[in-house]
Design a protein around this motif. Structure first.
Motif, PDB file in Angstrom:
ATOM      1  N   GLY A  38       0.760  -1.214  -0.189  1.00  0.00           N
ATOM      2  CA  GLY A  38      -0.012   0.048   0.175  1.00  0.00           C
ATOM      3  C   GLY A  38       0.945   1.187   0.132  1.00  0.00           C
ATOM      4  O   GLY A  38       1.939   1.083   0.361  1.00  0.00           O
ATOM      5  N   ILE A  39       0.483   2.402  -0.273  1.00  0.00           N
ATOM      6  CA  ILE A  39       0.983   3.604  -0.429  1.00  0.00           C
ATOM      7  C   ILE A  39       0.292   4.766   0.144  1.00  0.00           C
ATOM      8  O   ILE A  39      -0.825   4.890   0.234  1.00  0.00           O
ATOM      9  CB  ILE A  39       1.098   4.137  -1.897  1.00  0.00           C
ATOM     10  N   LEU A  40       1.204   5.388   1.145  1.00  0.00           N
ATOM     11  CA  LEU A  40       0.750   6.423   1.764  1.00  0.00           C
ATOM     12  C   LEU A  40       1.395   7.710   1.476  1.00  0.00           C
ATOM     13  O   LEU A  40       2.522   7.774   1.328  1.00  0.00           O
ATOM     14  CB  LEU A  40       1.005   6.132   3.335  1.00  0.00           C
ATOM     15  N   VAL A  41       0.579   8.816   0.886  1.00  0.00           N
ATOM     16  CA  VAL A  41       1.106  10.052   0.478  1.00  0.00           C
ATOM     17  C   VAL A  41       0.999  11.021   1.486  1.00  0.00           C
ATOM     18  O   VAL A  41      -0.027  11.347   2.133  1.00  0.00           O
ATOM     19  CB  VAL A  41       0.359  10.416  -0.602  1.00  0.00           C
ATOM     20  N   THR A  42       2.115  11.905   1.782  1.00  0.00           N
ATOM     21  CA  THR A  42       2.248  12.904   2.822  1.00  0.00           C
ATOM     22  C   THR A  42       3.049  14.098   2.394  1.00  0.00           C
ATOM     23  O   THR A  42       3.837  13.806   1.195  1.00  0.00           O
ATOM     24  CB  THR A  42       2.765  12.369   4.028  1.00  0.00           C
ATOM     25  N   LEU A  43       2.844  15.131   3.046  1.00  0.00           N
ATOM     26  CA  LEU A  43       3.657  16.346   2.793  1.00  0.00           C
ATOM     27  C   LEU A  43       5.173  15.967   3.531  1.00  0.00           C
ATOM     28  O   LEU A  43       6.174  16.472   2.891  1.00  0.00           O
ATOM     29  CB  LEU A  43       3.072  17.571   3.195  1.00  0.00           C
ATOM     30  N   ASP A  44       5.011  15.448   4.762  1.00  0.00           N
ATOM     31  CA  ASP A  44       6.306  15.271   5.597  1.00  0.00           C
ATOM     32  C   ASP A  44       6.133  13.794   6.190  1.00  0.00           C
ATOM     33  O   ASP A  44       5.050  13.519   6.473  1.00  0.00           O
ATOM     34  CB  ASP A  44       6.232  16.439   6.646  1.00  0.00           C
ATOM     35  N   THR A  45       7.358  13.435   6.465  1.00  0.00           N
ATOM     36  CA  THR A  45       7.415  12.215   7.093  1.00  0.00           C
ATOM     37  C   THR A  45       7.734  12.227   8.565  1.00  0.00           C
ATOM     38  O   THR A  45       8.936  12.666   9.135  1.00  0.00           O
ATOM     39  CB  THR A  45       8.345  11.284   6.457  1.00  0.00           C
ATOM     40  N   LEU A  46       6.811  12.082   9.358  1.00  0.00           N
ATOM     41  CA  LEU A  46       6.845  12.310  10.662  1.00  0.00           C
ATOM     42  C   LEU A  46       6.900  10.918  11.484  1.00  0.00           C
ATOM     43  O   LEU A  46       6.355  10.103  10.783  1.00  0.00           O
ATOM     44  CB  LEU A  46       5.746  13.339  11.454  1.00  0.00           C
ATOM     45  N   GLU A  47       6.788  10.527  12.762  1.00  0.00           N
ATOM     46  CA  GLU A  47       6.596   9.404  13.435  1.00  0.00           C
ATOM     47  C   GLU A  47       5.015   8.984  13.249  1.00  0.00           C
ATOM     48  O   GLU A  47       4.931   7.768  13.037  1.00  0.00           O
ATOM     49  CB  GLU A  47       7.163   9.501  14.882  1.00  0.00           C
ATOM     50  N   SER A  48       4.309  10.084  13.529  1.00  0.00           N
ATOM     51  CA  SER A  48       2.846   9.637  13.311  1.00  0.00           C
ATOM     52  C   SER A  48       2.565   9.259  11.902  1.00  0.00           C
ATOM     53  O   SER A  48       1.527   8.480  11.960  1.00  0.00           O
ATOM     54  CB  SER A  48       2.151  11.118  13.578  1.00  0.00           C
ATOM     55  N   VAL A  49       3.130   9.677  10.962  1.00  0.00           N
ATOM     56  CA  VAL A  49       3.118   9.385   9.349  1.00  0.00           C
ATOM     57  C   VAL A  49       3.481   7.806   9.240  1.00  0.00           C
ATOM     58  O   VAL A  49       2.694   6.723   8.612  1.00  0.00           O
ATOM     59  CB  VAL A  49       3.694  10.247   8.535  1.00  0.00           C
ATOM     60  N   ILE A  61       5.928   4.970   1.662  1.00  0.00           N
ATOM     61  CA  ILE A  61       5.600   6.416   2.034  1.00  0.00           C
ATOM     62  C   ILE A  61       5.999   7.418   1.003  1.00  0.00           C
ATOM     63  O   ILE A  61       7.278   7.490   0.664  1.00  0.00           O
ATOM     64  CB  ILE A  61       6.011   6.981   3.392  1.00  0.00           C
ATOM     65  N   VAL A  62       5.048   7.961   0.295  1.00  0.00           N
ATOM     66  CA  VAL A  62       5.537   8.746  -0.776  1.00  0.00           C
ATOM     67  C   VAL A  62       5.596  10.418  -0.155  1.00  0.00           C
ATOM     68  O   VAL A  62       4.475  10.668   0.323  1.00  0.00           O
ATOM     69  CB  VAL A  62       4.605   8.840  -2.064  1.00  0.00           C
TER      70      VAL A  62
END
Length: 364
Positions: A38-49, A61-62
């Motif tokens: 699966g792909i999770l798209v985010t602006l920033d990669t934080l621990e919560s992400v 994670i993209v």
């Protein structure tokens, strides 16, 4: 589907070769041959992400911003960056970043801002220098068309709205094959003269590996004579920022109120409002002070960006309005852009928009 197949699709939109030299883009954590769940798209990669990725069985994670920007010399968990990388590795989660590759894309960060603001006739504000190369090579006349076709197929010869562009000059080439050579034409130890064509063809730097591969695979000579030069010409589809126009001129305050609402800004820091309506709008997602001069030169009435320092507001010089709406606010819709793009390219695949709030700036 494996990770490198996903990243290949992303790089069709935003080739990594177009990223700025200072940046750190591409696959930052993980193995490119790993199967994607699966792909999770985010602006920033934080621990919560990363936690969100774990909970939703997303092992890729993209991220727009790179979690690793400068080199890591140790992984002890002493900093938030180290903790995030350790957690991602522990849970077999890959992290891929696009950052300035997407900034420099004509359908990227700034195009999305223009879309949200309803701007029309949008163009790149600062075309990237050094993005166009020219290849010159020499081939026997009878082999010229086959080689040109291969180079065109590899992505060379595109200029604006035109494709299959090249220029040829006929002449006579000469060479003498050495004892260890295996000449296609001529004999070892004898000077050979061949009626040849000089092919000149341009291409963007992002397709250079493919173009060179096509050259070597389709050229008949054992030793391929070729030259590559970087041109001063600019590609109007690669570069920072965009400038477009409102459908109707607006009062400056009315326009800024509209920007505040559409971009979800909790406040706008701006230079002196001028006594005229605004129509031509320049935008640059992220830290955009370096583009103030370009926005003025392009005739912008307003320049929307972020991270403007106190003295930089003076650079407006009563010729335009500089509006700082916040770093996160200028880039927040980037993840929506990427989700929409990936969903169209990979339908029926698990692609999620991160729900984590990653803006580090809070307001009273």
């Amino acid at each position: 589907m494996i990770i490198k197949e996903v990243t290949r699709i992303l790089e069709e939109l935003a080739p990594l070769a177009n990223a700025e030299d200072f940046d750190n883009v591409g696959l930052l954590v993980g193995n490119a041959d790993t199967k994607v769940s699966g792909i999770l798209v985010t602006l920033d990669t934080l621990e919560s992400v990363v936690d969100e990725a774990i909970a939703n069985d997303c092992n890729l994670i993209v991220s727009f911003h790179p979690i690793i920007f400068s080199g890591l010399k140790k992984l002890t968990g002493a900093s938030y960056v180290e903790r995030i990388v350790i957690k991602a590795i522990r849970h077999n989660i890959a992290i891929y970043s696009m950052h300035t590759a997407l900034d420099n894309c004509a359908q990227g960060v700034n195009a999305k801002i223009c879309e949200v603001l309803g701007l029309a006739d949008c163009k790149i504000l600062i075309p990237q220098k050094g993005s166009i190369k020219k290849l010159t090579t020499y081939v026997p006349i009878g082999d010229a068309q086959k080689l040109k076709n291969a180079l065109f197929e590899a992505g060379a010869g595109n200029i604006g709205n035109y494709s299959h562009c090249s220029f040829i000059v006929e002449g006579t080439g000469s060479y003498r094959a050495g004892q260890d050579a295996n000449p296609t034409k001529g004999k070892i130890g004898e000077t050979h003269h061949e009626e040849e064509v000089q092919i000149n063809i341009t291409y963007t730097k992002s397709v250079e590996p493919t173009v060179l591969q096509a050259l070597f695979q389709n050229h008949p000579y054992e030793e391929v004579a070729y030259e590559i030069v970087t041109l001063e010409n600019t590609d109007q589809n690669i570069g920072m920022g965009m400038i477009g126009e409102l459908h109707l001129p607006l009062d400056p305050l009315e326009f800024l109120e509209s920007v505040k609402e559409k971009m979800g800004a909790l406040g706008i820091r701006h230079s002196q409002l001028l006594g005229k309506k605004v129509k031509k709008i320049a935008v640059l997602g992220g830290s955009g002070a370096f583009a103030i001069s370009a926005a003025k030169a392009a005739g912008a009435d307003v320049f929307i960006t972020s991270d403007i320092k106190y003295h930089q507001f003076y650079q407006a010089e009563n010729k335009m309005i500089i509006a700082d709406i916040g770093h996160y606010e200028t880039e927040q819709f980037t993840k929506n852009l990427l989700v929409d793009y990936l969903t169209k390219k990979i339908p029926n695949f698990a692609i999620r928009l991160s729900e984590s709030k990653t803006n580090p700036v809070k307001y009273l």
